[in-house]
Design a protein around this motif. Structure first.
Motif, short mmCIF file in Angstrom:
data_model
loop_
_atom_site.label_atom_id
_atom_site.label_comp_id
_atom_site.label_asym_id
_atom_site.label_seq_id
_atom_site.Cartn_x
_atom_site.Cartn_y
_atom_site.Cartn_z
N GLY A 150 37.70 27.56 18.50
CA GLY A 150 37.25 27.80 17.14
C GLY A 150 38.13 27.10 16.12
O GLY A 150 37.64 26.60 15.10
N LEU A 151 39.43 27.05 16.40
CA LEU A 151 40.34 26.37 15.48
C LEU A 151 40.03 24.89 15.41
O LEU A 151 40.18 24.25 14.36
N ILE A 152 39.60 24.32 16.54
CA ILE A 152 39.24 22.90 16.55
C ILE A 152 37.96 22.68 15.74
O ILE A 152 37.87 21.78 14.92
N LEU A 201 36.46 24.84 13.52
CA LEU A 201 36.42 25.41 12.18
C LEU A 201 37.80 25.85 11.71
O LEU A 201 38.02 27.04 11.48
N PRO A 202 38.71 24.90 11.56
CA PRO A 202 40.08 25.30 11.19
C PRO A 202 40.12 26.06 9.87
O PRO A 202 40.93 26.97 9.71
N GLY A 203 39.24 25.73 8.96
CA GLY A 203 39.26 26.37 7.65
C GLY A 203 38.81 27.82 7.70
O GLY A 203 39.03 28.58 6.76
N VAL A 204 38.18 28.22 8.78
CA VAL A 204 37.73 29.61 8.91
C VAL A 204 38.67 30.38 9.83
O VAL A 204 39.30 31.35 9.44
N LEU A 205 38.80 29.89 11.05
CA LEU A 205 39.63 30.62 12.02
C LEU A 205 41.11 30.54 11.70
O LEU A 205 41.89 31.40 12.08
N GLN A 216 27.60 36.18 25.56
CA GLN A 216 28.34 36.26 24.30
C GLN A 216 29.21 35.02 24.09
O GLN A 216 29.44 34.61 22.97
N TYR A 217 29.67 34.41 25.19
CA TYR A 217 30.46 33.19 25.04
C TYR A 217 29.58 32.04 24.56
O TYR A 217 29.97 31.26 23.69
N VAL A 218 28.38 31.98 25.13
CA VAL A 218 27.46 30.93 24.70
C VAL A 218 27.09 31.13 23.24
O VAL A 218 27.07 30.19 22.44
N GLU A 219 26.82 32.38 22.88
CA GLU A 219 26.46 32.68 21.49
C GLU A 219 27.59 32.34 20.53
O GLU A 219 27.37 31.89 19.41
N TYR A 220 28.80 32.56 21.00
CA TYR A 220 29.98 32.24 20.18
C TYR A 220 30.01 30.75 19.88
O TYR A 220 30.20 30.35 18.72
N LEU A 221 29.78 29.93 20.91
CA LEU A 221 29.76 28.47 20.70
C LEU A 221 28.64 28.08 19.73
O LEU A 221 28.82 27.26 18.83
#
Ligand code: GDD
Ligand code: MN
Length: 411
Positions: free
Chosen positions: A179-181, A183-187, A251-256
């Motif tokens: 997520g940091l990769i 969306l760094p501005g969010v996570l 849930q992992y797929v949904e997260y991506l």
């Protein structure tokens, strides 16, 4: 259609997932604003729900008697959690219950709950007692002190997980790094972006259309909301005593999916850095996948036990297929935001051609650097090769960034 008992249930809004500036009229007992609304999303929590309501009520009655509400949002659980919750409503007048039959999923459940909420502060807590209720007081305090968002975190002082396996910790942290990769501005704004235990001022998320998938509602709030100050409070994620987790690979797929959607549909404010590190890491991962493709094809074509074609011919075909593989991933992932803006076939074909040429030049650079380093700097062919690969990768990335994935249509 519904009997008199069903009428006690709160109506589910079915329009877009948007929270209004002021509490909706006619949903509460008197339609007035209150201080705090806490949503408890449930799915198959029959054994937990009574306990949860009792503990939360006892706790919140101390400081907020008559000025808070608990909203259970149940997704029509087969164990009829909603029914148990409903039976508690006479004993707990601050309790409201929603039974959702036409929609499913944790994040949207939370928003549907907030849509009928009357509070100025909107919160969420799991319905399985894995989130220690005592932390609520600190979270509320943080908001009263001026925070827009207060997050219970496992990764600050006082936080942790109770008995998690190395695998589970790794998956959780891996998801965060990914997520940091993306969306760094969010996570990057919170230590525990996976937390499902937090509260936010209504005005920070009112009026914006939310569109989450899956479990991670907090990401949606940070990415789309108008959140300035964030506070974090440490908490230990307890073990479940009753019922079971609903988390599966889905849930992992949904997260991506969620990350990708936020990436493509939100403005990444303050993200203009000199070197796009996230893109570069993705590019590197894609390159790595290409190595495996190359190897596999080379084996299929040239191995004596398979087709046994000549080595050079096999290698050329393997490389081209690997380049094609890399192109597809880069177009769909690494540079997805750019590719989305130019989806026509001729644009894609042009990008693919450019990518091929850049990679070909990269190969030449690779060979040249390998020779130079090996002959003049470090007489170790493997270290020299590593350096050559690194140089070629940076070349490939930078030139493709500037050349292949560039928006050429001026609007
Ligand atoms: N309404 C509704 N609909 N509720 C759901 C659904 C659903 O589809 N899926 C799960 N829930 C409820 C569960 O009943 C529980 O109250 C809560 O959401 C959390 O679900 P769990 O399945 O127990 O999740 P977990 O324990 O693995 O993960 C939790 O902990 C994480 C800690 O980092 C979640 O709360 C995450 O949000 C949290 O971040
Ligand atoms: Mn849980």
């Amino acid at each position: 259609m519904s009997n008199s008992k069903d009428n006690l249930l709160s109506t589910v809004q079915s329009d877009i997932l948007l929270i209004s500036d002021s509490p909706p009229a006619g949903t509460g007992i008197d339609g007035e604003t209150i201080h705090f609304s806490l949503v408890i999303p449930t799915y198959k929590e029959r054994e937990n729900i009574q306990n949860v309501i009792q503990i939360l009520s006892r706790l919140l009655d101390e400081s907020l008697l008559g000025n808070y509400e608990l909203i259970v949002v149940d997704d029509d659980s087969p164990d009829r959690t909603w029914e148990v919750a409903q039976s508690l409503m006479t004993e707990y007048p601050q309790l409201r219950v929603m039974r959702r039959q036409n929609e499913r999923g944790l994040s949207s459940a939370v928003i549907r709950g907030w849509q009928i909420a009357r509070g100025n502060i909107l919160g969420v807590i799991d319905g399985d007692l894995q989130h220690p209720p005592e932390v609520l007081a600190q979270l509320l305090h943080s908001i009263e002190q001026g925070a827009d968002l207060a997050v219970a975190s496992r990764h600050v002082d006082g936080g942790g997980v109770s008995r998690w396996s190395a695998v589970r910790r790794f998956l959780s942290r891996g998801a965060q790094v990914l997520g940091l990769i993306f969306l760094p501005g969010v996570l990057g704004r919170v230590s525990d972006p996976m937390s499902g235990y937090f509260m936010v001022r209504r005005r920070c998320i009112a009026g914006v259309q939310l569109n989450p998938v899956g479990y991670k509602i907090l990401l949606e709030v940070i990415a789309r909301g108008n959140v300035a100050e964030i506070a974090e409070v440490g908490y230990v994620f307890c073990e479940r005593k009753q019922g079971e987790s609903k988390v599966t690979w889905k849930q992992y797929v949904e997260y991506l999916h969620h990350l990708l959607r936020l990436r493509l549909t939100t403005k990444q404010v303050g993200q203009k850095s000199a070197f796009p590190i996230g893109r570069f890491l993705r590019f590197g991962l894609v390159g790595l996948s290409g190595v495996f493709v190359d190897m596999a094809i080379l084996y299929l074509l040239s191995d004596p036990s398979t087709l046994a074609l000549p080595l050079t011919r096999s290698k050329i075909i393997a490389s081209e297929i690997a380049i094609f593989n890399n192109f597809l991933w880069n177009d769909a992932w690494t540079f997805a935001d750019v590719a989305m803006q130019q989806q026509e076939w001729h644009h894609r074909a042009k990008r693919f051609l450019k990518f091929n040429l850049v990679c070909l030049a990269g190969l030449v650079i690779n060979v040249v650097v390998l020779n130079l380093v090996f002959n003049f700097v470090i007489p170790n062919r493997y270290i020299a090769n590593l350096i050559a690969i690194a140089v070629a990768t940076v070349w490939n990335f930078w030139v493709n960034l500037k050349l292949s994935w560039r928006v050429t249509d001026v609007k």
